[in-house]
Design an enzyme around this catalytic site. Sequence first.
Site, mmCIF file in Angstrom:
data_model
loop_
_atom_site.group_PDB
_atom_site.id
_atom_site.type_symbol
_atom_site.label_atom_id
_atom_site.label_comp_id
_atom_site.label_asym_id
_atom_site.label_seq_id
_atom_site.Cartn_x
_atom_site.Cartn_y
_atom_site.Cartn_z
ATOM 1 C CG ASP A 46 88.226 -16.316 -32.874
ATOM 2 O OD1 ASP A 46 87.764 -16.866 -31.871
ATOM 3 O OD2 ASP A 46 87.526 -15.671 -33.678
ATOM 4 C CG ASP A 63 82.577 -19.401 -33.181
ATOM 5 O OD1 ASP A 63 81.389 -19.725 -33.293
ATOM 6 O OD2 ASP A 63 83.415 -20.074 -32.542
ATOM 7 C CD GLU A 104 80.901 -15.212 -34.012
ATOM 8 O OE1 GLU A 104 80.862 -15.805 -32.910
ATOM 9 O OE2 GLU A 104 81.891 -14.569 -34.413
ATOM 10 N NE ARG A 138 76.929 -14.127 -26.485
ATOM 11 C CZ ARG A 138 78.104 -14.232 -27.097
ATOM 12 N NH1 ARG A 138 78.161 -14.394 -28.410
ATOM 13 N NH2 ARG A 138 79.221 -14.187 -26.392
ATOM 14 N N GLY A 192 86.144 -18.733 -27.902
ATOM 15 C CA GLY A 192 85.052 -18.357 -27.014
ATOM 16 C C GLY A 192 83.803 -19.146 -27.330
ATOM 17 C CE LYS A 235 89.377 -16.269 -27.945
ATOM 18 N NZ LYS A 235 88.982 -15.884 -29.308
ATOM 19 C CG ASP A 262 86.315 -12.318 -35.640
ATOM 20 O OD1 ASP A 262 85.147 -11.880 -35.737
ATOM 21 O OD2 ASP A 262 86.600 -13.282 -34.914
#
Length: 220
Positions: free
Chosen positions: A10, A12, A19, A55, A99, A143, A166
């Site tokens: 991953d 971020d 992030e 977002r 992401g 993913k 995470d």
Amino acid sequence: MTVKGLLVMDVDSTLIEEEVIDLLGEKAGLGEKISEITAAAMSGELDFKEALKERVALLSGLPTTIFDEIYKEIHLTNGATGLIETLHGRGWKVGVVSGGFHEIVDKLAIDLKLDYVFANRLAVQEGYLTGETYGTIVDKSFKLERLKQWAKENKLNLSEVVAVGDGANDIPMLNAAGLGIAFCAKPAVKAAVAYHIDKRNLLMVLELLEKYTDKQSLIN
């Protein structure tokens, strides 16, 4: 040349400290609101796709030049470069599936000489973000699919794959990999994954890998 193994990470809060969408939110003057949504999504409290859509809509109107500014504000997690260089030296390939957004992840891929990269794409019109994404959304299912695809391309069994992440959207790929590591992860992730690293040092992945390899040698 035969590939010895594959690391999929991953980005971020794993490969980097920040992030990116939260940093973009700050530039848009909506940092707190976006950060709250991010935290809920990463903890598994919200559907990732819906949280991303909400977002990204708040980022409408930001100029694309903002990404150069953002890139200067991010920090690689301690040990990131050493982990990647060590595994490359051992004949491994390294990929990231995020992401986050290609505008940042592609720059990281170049600087770190990553072998594979996939992230979300932001729609742009006349140099400004439209508040939408386009193309495939990188969620937990994607993913997992990407990890399996990269392993297949290199003729690797999943037992020869290490995954590090995470957030809740990392859980399927972490559990599919031979060695899946919850890295400074949210409680829901730690509860779902067998291996944990709770210090922000990615070189500790190598320690777990050595223990895992020894264990596999004993089994096989």
